[in-house]
Scaffold this motif. Structure first.
Motif, PDB file in Angstrom:
ATOM      1  N   VAL A  34      28.789  54.696  47.928  1.00 39.35           N
ATOM      2  CA  VAL A  34      28.372  55.361  46.693  1.00 39.35           C
ATOM      3  C   VAL A  34      29.079  54.738  45.492  1.00 39.35           C
ATOM      4  O   VAL A  34      28.465  54.479  44.451  1.00 39.35           O
ATOM      5  CB  VAL A  34      28.678  56.876  46.768  1.00 39.35           C
ATOM      6  N   GLY A  35      30.384  54.484  45.646  1.00 43.55           N
ATOM      7  CA  GLY A  35      31.139  53.862  44.558  1.00 43.55           C
ATOM      8  C   GLY A  35      30.608  52.483  44.205  1.00 43.55           C
ATOM      9  O   GLY A  35      30.509  52.119  43.027  1.00 43.55           O
ATOM     10  N   ILE A  58      31.202  63.832  44.166  1.00 43.36           N
ATOM     11  CA  ILE A  58      31.789  64.268  45.439  1.00 43.36           C
ATOM     12  C   ILE A  58      32.655  63.156  46.040  1.00 43.36           C
ATOM     13  O   ILE A  58      33.781  63.402  46.496  1.00 43.36           O
ATOM     14  CB  ILE A  58      30.678  64.668  46.429  1.00 43.36           C
ATOM     15  N   ALA A  59      32.126  61.906  46.027  1.00 46.33           N
ATOM     16  CA  ALA A  59      32.866  60.768  46.583  1.00 46.33           C
ATOM     17  C   ALA A  59      34.166  60.546  45.834  1.00 46.33           C
ATOM     18  O   ALA A  59      35.206  60.246  46.433  1.00 46.33           O
ATOM     19  CB  ALA A  59      31.996  59.507  46.521  1.00 46.33           C
ATOM     20  N   LEU A  64      37.735  58.551  46.462  1.00 45.57           N
ATOM     21  CA  LEU A  64      38.073  57.493  45.507  1.00 45.57           C
ATOM     22  C   LEU A  64      39.278  57.849  44.643  1.00 45.57           C
ATOM     23  O   LEU A  64      40.171  57.018  44.436  1.00 45.57           O
ATOM     24  CB  LEU A  64      36.856  57.169  44.631  1.00 45.57           C
ATOM     25  N   SER A  65      39.321  59.063  44.120  1.00 47.95           N
ATOM     26  CA  SER A  65      40.455  59.466  43.280  1.00 47.95           C
ATOM     27  C   SER A  65      41.756  59.489  44.077  1.00 47.95           C
ATOM     28  O   SER A  65      42.825  59.154  43.563  1.00 47.95           O
ATOM     29  CB  SER A  65      40.198  60.839  42.662  1.00 47.95           C
ATOM     30  N   LYS A  66      41.662  59.886  45.349  1.00 42.03           N
ATOM     31  CA  LYS A  66      42.854  59.914  46.200  1.00 42.03           C
ATOM     32  C   LYS A  66      43.354  58.509  46.496  1.00 42.03           C
ATOM     33  O   LYS A  66      44.570  58.289  46.581  1.00 42.03           O
ATOM     34  CB  LYS A  66      42.540  60.668  47.500  1.00 42.03           C
ATOM     35  N   LEU A  73      47.614  54.130  40.720  1.00 35.40           N
ATOM     36  CA  LEU A  73      46.781  53.702  39.596  1.00 35.40           C
ATOM     37  C   LEU A  73      45.824  54.804  39.137  1.00 35.40           C
ATOM     38  O   LEU A  73      44.764  54.520  38.579  1.00 35.40           O
ATOM     39  CB  LEU A  73      45.979  52.449  40.002  1.00 35.40           C
ATOM     40  N   ASP A  74      46.200  56.051  39.342  1.00 33.37           N
ATOM     41  CA  ASP A  74      45.311  57.157  38.994  1.00 33.37           C
ATOM     42  C   ASP A  74      45.188  57.358  37.488  1.00 33.37           C
ATOM     43  O   ASP A  74      44.251  58.006  37.021  1.00 33.37           O
ATOM     44  CB  ASP A  74      45.776  58.453  39.665  1.00 33.37           C
ATOM     45  N   ARG A  75      46.111  56.802  36.702  1.00 39.67           N
ATOM     46  CA  ARG A  75      46.032  56.919  35.234  1.00 39.67           C
ATOM     47  C   ARG A  75      45.663  55.586  34.586  1.00 39.67           C
ATOM     48  O   ARG A  75      45.772  55.420  33.377  1.00 39.67           O
ATOM     49  CB  ARG A  75      47.371  57.414  34.684  1.00 39.67           C
ATOM     50  N   CYS A  76      45.248  54.650  35.410  1.00 36.13           N
ATOM     51  CA  CYS A  76      44.966  53.289  34.916  1.00 36.13           C
ATOM     52  C   CYS A  76      43.545  53.180  34.367  1.00 36.13           C
ATOM     53  O   CYS A  76      42.589  53.630  34.992  1.00 36.13           O
ATOM     54  CB  CYS A  76      45.163  52.302  36.062  1.00 36.13           C
TER      55      CYS A  76
END
Length: 323
Positions: A34-35, A58-59, A64-66, A73-76
């Motif tokens: 999906v991404g 949902i994905a 993906l966020s995890k 890199l969650d704030r990148c």
């Protein structure tokens, strides 16, 4: 960040994707798909359907966020890559995860970047469009030439080297071979590294090496050879995953594994099927030790020192051409 870090991270993600329960593996595979679809639409300026928007939400929440958080890199917003070519497949993979990697190109003589992809204008597999202060052109032999206020004027107290690098028109000869595609520069190789076969065909070894490493995660390092020879061969070292799977942690044991050689050959056959006949890697040898900076076979930026490796493993190369 340097390119080897992204390649290593991608390889690790692919490896972890195969772990866990069947349900978890299926979920991760679906989310990556999906991404990838979402990112492909973004690159082409397409508009996602309502269904894809829902699936991507949902994905992103479940997988993906995890993954971005695990990578730190969650704030990148975006990342830069340089020092070595970044395979387009690696760039596309991270884009599908939600991380945009912008590759650039420059030398000490160009005061860092001369070409760079932008957030709003990028193409994976290229180093982007030129900076507006740099003039550029491609010479008849494919060498990238540049001039402008950000290009150096000469080497300190070395007029001979300066005359060799900068011609009468003020053009700096980079030593890199490339081609322009709609204003985006694609680097193919170093001019001095180009292979000229016995049949007179010119081959860019770095393209083959990067393609093989991207396709086959079992490979650590690879050097393609074929200068003045009838066909190309390769020296290959097992990667970390290969050492664990085929050598129980022992590098030399993995290199001697017929199963590992067969697995690499399978991926090599697929790659060869996409190449012109004169580009194909006909044979390869698995080396019992890895290339390293300490042993003088790699530069600090993880580039293979071809002359060093060629001389050190001359007998292995000659054996690949026997008969």
């Amino acid at each position: 960040r340097s390119t080897p870090l992204y390649s290593s991270a991608a390889s690790d993600v692919y490896k972890r994707q195969k772990q866990g329960s069947p349900v978890k593996k299926a979920l991760v595979k679906w989310a990556f798909g999906v991404g990838a679809e979402w990112a492909a639409l973004e690159r082409t300026g397409g508009s996602p359907s309502a269904g894809l928007r829902l699936q991507h939400g949902i994905a992103n929440k479940l997988v993906l966020s995890k993954l971005r958080a695990k990578l730190g890199l969650d704030r990148c917003r975006f990342l830069f890559s340089g020092g070595a070519p970044l395979a387009a497949e690696i760039g596309e993979f991270f884009h599908g995860v939600g991380l945009l990697i912008l590759e650039g190109y420059g030398l000490t003589e160009t005061m860092a970047a001369a070409f760079v992809n932008r957030v709003d204008r990028y193409r994976f597999g290229t180093v982007g469009p030129v900076l507006d202060v740099v003039e550029h052109r491609i010479a008849e032999d494919g060498e990238i030439l540049m001039r402008g206020p950000s290009i150096f004027k000469g080497y300190h107290n070395n007029p001979a080297a300066t005359a060799e690098a900068i011609d009468a028109g003020g053009w700096f000869h980079s030593g890199d071979i490339g081609q322009l595609e709609d204003g985006f520069l694609r680097i193919t190789d170093r001019k001095k590294d180009l292979i000229v076969t016995a049949g007179g065909k010119k081959i860019a070894p770095q393209l083959l090496e990067n393609s093989l490493k991207t396709r086959c995660p079992l490979i650590g390092q690879v050097m393609v050879y074929g200068d003045k020879r009838p066909y190309c061969v390769a020296l290959v070292t097992p990667g970390e995953e290969a050492v664990k799977r085929f050598g129980d942690g022992d590098f030399a044991k993995a290199a001697a594994s017929t199963e590992l050689k067969a697995a690499i050959q399978t991926d090599l056959d697929v790659l060869n099927g996409t190449l012109a006949s004169y580009e194909r890697i006909k044979k390869f040898a698995l080396l019992p030790q890895d290339f390293s900076e300490a042993s003088g076979e790699l530069t600090p930026s993880m580039k293979v020192k071809r002359k060093v490796v060629t001389e050190r493993y001359r007998s292995a190369i000659d054996q690949l051409y026997d008969g």
